[in-house]
Design a protein around this motif. Structure first.
Motif, PDB file in Angstrom:
ATOM      1  N   CYS A  87      24.520  20.140  26.548  1.00 15.88           N
ATOM      2  CA  CYS A  87      25.668  20.143  27.458  1.00 15.88           C
ATOM      3  C   CYS A  87      25.542  21.263  28.485  1.00 15.88           C
ATOM      4  O   CYS A  87      24.784  22.227  28.296  1.00 15.88           O
ATOM      5  N   ASN A  88      26.314  21.148  29.569  1.00 20.51           N
ATOM      6  CA  ASN A  88      26.180  22.140  30.635  1.00 20.51           C
ATOM      7  C   ASN A  88      27.006  23.398  30.404  1.00 20.51           C
ATOM      8  O   ASN A  88      27.311  24.132  31.348  1.00 20.51           O
ATOM      9  N   ASP A  89      27.367  23.675  29.132  1.00 17.04           N
ATOM     10  CA  ASP A  89      27.917  24.979  28.760  1.00 17.04           C
ATOM     11  C   ASP A  89      26.877  25.808  28.022  1.00 17.04           C
ATOM     12  O   ASP A  89      27.210  26.737  27.285  1.00 17.04           O
ATOM     13  N   ASN A  90      25.591  25.464  28.213  1.00 19.48           N
ATOM     14  CA  ASN A  90      24.453  26.186  27.623  1.00 19.48           C
ATOM     15  C   ASN A  90      24.374  26.033  26.105  1.00 19.48           C
ATOM     16  O   ASN A  90      23.878  26.920  25.406  1.00 19.48           O
ATOM     17  N   THR A  91      24.855  24.917  25.584  1.00 24.14           N
ATOM     18  CA  THR A  91      24.744  24.646  24.157  1.00 24.14           C
ATOM     19  C   THR A  91      24.075  23.290  23.931  1.00 24.14           C
ATOM     20  O   THR A  91      24.087  22.419  24.806  1.00 24.14           O
ATOM     21  N   VAL A  92      23.496  23.144  22.749  1.00 27.06           N
ATOM     22  CA  VAL A  92      22.963  21.862  22.289  1.00 27.06           C
ATOM     23  C   VAL A  92      23.642  21.544  20.971  1.00 27.06           C
ATOM     24  O   VAL A  92      23.559  22.323  20.015  1.00 27.06           O
ATOM     25  N   ARG A  93      24.347  20.400  20.911  1.00 21.67           N
ATOM     26  CA  ARG A  93      24.994  19.973  19.678  1.00 21.67           C
ATOM     27  C   ARG A  93      24.062  19.072  18.883  1.00 21.67           C
ATOM     28  O   ARG A  93      23.328  18.266  19.453  1.00 21.67           O
ATOM     29  N   LEU A  94      24.113  19.220  17.552  1.00 21.42           N
ATOM     30  CA  LEU A  94      23.347  18.364  16.651  1.00 21.42           C
ATOM     31  C   LEU A  94      24.318  17.445  15.921  1.00 21.42           C
ATOM     32  O   LEU A  94      25.310  17.918  15.346  1.00 21.42           O
ATOM     33  N   TYR A  95      24.039  16.136  15.968  1.00 19.61           N
ATOM     34  CA  TYR A  95      24.915  15.160  15.331  1.00 19.61           C
ATOM     35  C   TYR A  95      24.124  14.276  14.377  1.00 19.61           C
ATOM     36  O   TYR A  95      23.042  13.796  14.719  1.00 19.61           O
ATOM     37  N   ASP A  96      24.693  14.026  13.193  1.00 19.98           N
ATOM     38  CA  ASP A  96      24.176  12.978  12.318  1.00 19.98           C
ATOM     39  C   ASP A  96      24.503  11.629  12.938  1.00 19.98           C
ATOM     40  O   ASP A  96      25.567  11.442  13.529  1.00 19.98           O
ATOM     41  N   LEU A  97      23.597  10.675  12.779  1.00 18.05           N
ATOM     42  CA  LEU A  97      23.842   9.306  13.237  1.00 18.05           C
ATOM     43  C   LEU A  97      23.873   8.366  12.036  1.00 18.05           C
ATOM     44  O   LEU A  97      23.148   8.578  11.070  1.00 18.05           O
ATOM     45  N   PRO A  98      24.707   7.332  12.095  1.00 19.65           N
ATOM     46  CA  PRO A  98      25.560   6.938  13.219  1.00 19.65           C
ATOM     47  C   PRO A  98      26.949   7.549  13.209  1.00 19.65           C
ATOM     48  O   PRO A  98      27.794   7.179  14.018  1.00 19.65           O
ATOM     49  N   SER A  99      27.237   8.492  12.298  1.00 12.35           N
ATOM     50  CA  SER A  99      28.598   8.987  12.130  1.00 12.35           C
ATOM     51  C   SER A  99      29.044   9.923  13.252  1.00 12.35           C
ATOM     52  O   SER A  99      30.233  10.092  13.474  1.00 12.35           O
ATOM     53  N   PHE A 100      28.083  10.552  13.949  1.00  9.63           N
ATOM     54  CA  PHE A 100      28.378  11.573  14.948  1.00  9.63           C
ATOM     55  C   PHE A 100      29.078  12.784  14.328  1.00  9.63           C
ATOM     56  O   PHE A 100      29.795  13.503  15.007  1.00  9.63           O
ATOM     57  N   SER A 101      28.853  13.042  13.040  1.00  7.72           N
ATOM     58  CA  SER A 101      29.345  14.264  12.416  1.00  7.72           C
ATOM     59  C   SER A 101      28.503  15.432  12.903  1.00  7.72           C
ATOM     60  O   SER A 101      27.271  15.374  12.860  1.00  7.72           O
ATOM     61  N   GLU A 102      29.165  16.484  13.341  1.00  8.92           N
ATOM     62  CA  GLU A 102      28.434  17.625  13.888  1.00  8.92           C
ATOM     63  C   GLU A 102      27.842  18.455  12.753  1.00  8.92           C
ATOM     64  O   GLU A 102      28.529  18.786  11.787  1.00  8.92           O
ATOM     65  N   ARG A 103      26.569  18.803  12.888  1.00  8.56           N
ATOM     66  CA  ARG A 103      25.908  19.560  11.834  1.00  8.56           C
ATOM     67  C   ARG A 103      25.256  20.836  12.338  1.00  8.56           C
ATOM     68  O   ARG A 103      24.506  21.490  11.595  1.00  8.56           O
TER      69      ARG A 103
END
Length: 439
Positions: A379-395
């Motif tokens: 994202c353009n706030d200088n972060t990278v989010r990690l998500y499990d698929l297909p749930s999109f739970s943030e890890r």
């Protein structure tokens, strides 16, 4: 060097460090500052004496494994088939890991730790007493192995050509750097005379997009080519059906056919349809998907090279497109990630929309150490989010000094990120989740 991870306990962060001693069970979750300094002499100290198991480090022996087994399979978008054994699950499973998902719009659990901006700049005077995060990531699944410094401007792409023990990185500083995978040292610099807009590899070939041209190298035969035809910057490339596709600043997609006899590429077609620059490309299931600054995704038949559908659900620049099994994922500066699937009629439709709080710059898919699919969302706030698929739970979450435009899976559980300052970080998936030992 201490490597820290952060876990949540109410509203307090626990900083666990490596310890060879078993620690008693404690109800006070503050870390003992005297213990950190190596001078605590209390037999029953009321504060936490514990550490995290140190991950194996180095950019060294991790390269021994061959093949890029961390990435998603670009099988592309195919029709839903109830008898298919390869699909990850029905479309209705998307976003089921969220609480309060309504009408396909997600409200994910957020990792709330805030990074110290002074730590990012190297000027925080509070040190371990700072109430903000002093770490480049929050996750129990990954570890940071080492940074690679040398580029002076943003990293635009990575290449891991077959049969090579070098990592290639392209940058807006008009250079490509070669990194020795045994030492982590820069093994060479290639000056191109133009900003690198994108970079990919296919077998032993490396392709680098620069203004008005594509540079190509065969790392096995040491041959190099320059493909002319693009107008303006080349922002995206993809390979499929023995053709190289390039998205250009003027909105065209150029195609070259690989000629094995002469080990060369011949112009094959110019795909016209987008009104503005093409900034993302992916090939899957005999389809080419192109994302553009005109807010649309076009679907092209890779055999006829005809546009068969235009997708207009995004409301801003489509920054990245990604194929995962029978699904297409796309992200945009409109702060959404969309999941698409082909219906029985063959039309591609959105089945799930994930909302971010910032514009999304890049997507990358790979599998973790347990072979579970994980989506990286930069994202353009200088972060990278990690998500499990297909749930999109943030890890997890990765922080950087500037925005991350390049993410690449590597062999042996490695992966790489490159930010706008030119810094590259080498990461490793952890095979076991660290835990605090207790008596």
């Amino acid at each position: 060097m201490d490597i820290e991870t952060v876990e949540r306990c109410g509203n307090k962060r626990l900083h666990h460090r490596v310890s060879s001693q078993a620690e008693p069970d404690r109800t006070n979750y503050n870390v003992c500052f005297n213990w950190r300094a190596g001078r605590c002499n209390r037999f029953h100290c009321p504060y936490l004496h514990s550490k995290l198991r140190q991950p194996s480090d180095g950019f060294t022996s991790k390269w021994a494994a061959s093949g890029n087994n961390g990435g998603f399979h670009s099988q592309g978008l195919i029709r839903r088939n109830s008898n298919s054994s390869s699909k990850p699950g029905p479309a209705s499973r998307w976003g089921k890991g969220h609480q309060g998902a309504v009408s396909g719009i997600s409200k994910p659990r957020k990792i709330q730790d805030k990074i110290c901006h002074y730590f990012v700049g190297g000027t925080c005077s509070y040190g371990e007493n700072c109430r903000f995060l002093h770490s480049w990531f929050v996750s129990d699944s990954i570890s940071l192995l080492t940074p690679l410094k040398g580029h002076q401007k943003g990293v635009a792409g990575f290449a891991l050509p077959a049969g090579s023990d070098k990592l290639y990185t392209g940058s807006k500083d008009e250079s490509v750097r070669l990194w020795d995978c045994q030492t982590g040292q820069c093994a060479g610099v290639i000056n191109l005379g133009g900003e690198v807009g994108c970079m990919i590899d296919e077998g032993p070939w490396i392709f680098v997009g620069i203004p008005n041209a594509i540079k190509a190298w065969n790392t096995q035969s040491a041959s190099d080519l320059s493909l002319s035809g693009p107008t303006g910057q080349v922002y995206a490339m993809a390979v499929g059906n023995e053709m190289l596709f390039a998205g250009t600043e003027d909105g065209r997609i150029l195609a070259w056919k690989f000629i094995a006899v002469g080990n060369c590429f011949e112009p094959a077609a110019s795909l016209i349809g987008h009104q503005l620059a093409v900034v993302s490309l992916v090939v899957g299931a005999m389809r080419l998907y192109s994302g553009s600054m005109d807010h649309s995704i076009r679907v092209w038949d890779i055999c006829t090279l005809h546009c068969i559908q235009t997708l207009t659900d995004h409301t801003s620049v489509v920054m990245s497109v990604l194929c995962w099994d029978q699904f297409l994922l796309s992200c945009s500066l409109d702060m959404t990630i969309k999941v698409w699937v082909a219906t029985k009629t063959g039309n591609v439709e959105v089945v799930y929309t994930h909302n971010e709080e910032q514009g999304v710059l890049a997507l990358c898919g790979m599998h973790d150490a347990q072979n579970k699919p994980v989506l990286f969302s930069s994202c353009n706030d200088n972060t990278v989010r990690l998500y499990d698929l297909p749930s999109f739970s943030e890890r997890g979450k990765i922080y950087s000094k500037q925005d991350v435009r390049a993410i690449q899976a590597g062999p042996g559980g490695l992966f790489f990120t490159g930010d706008g300052t030119g810094e590259i970080k080498v990461w490793k998936w952890l095979t076991k989740v660290p835990a605090v030992s207790s008596a």
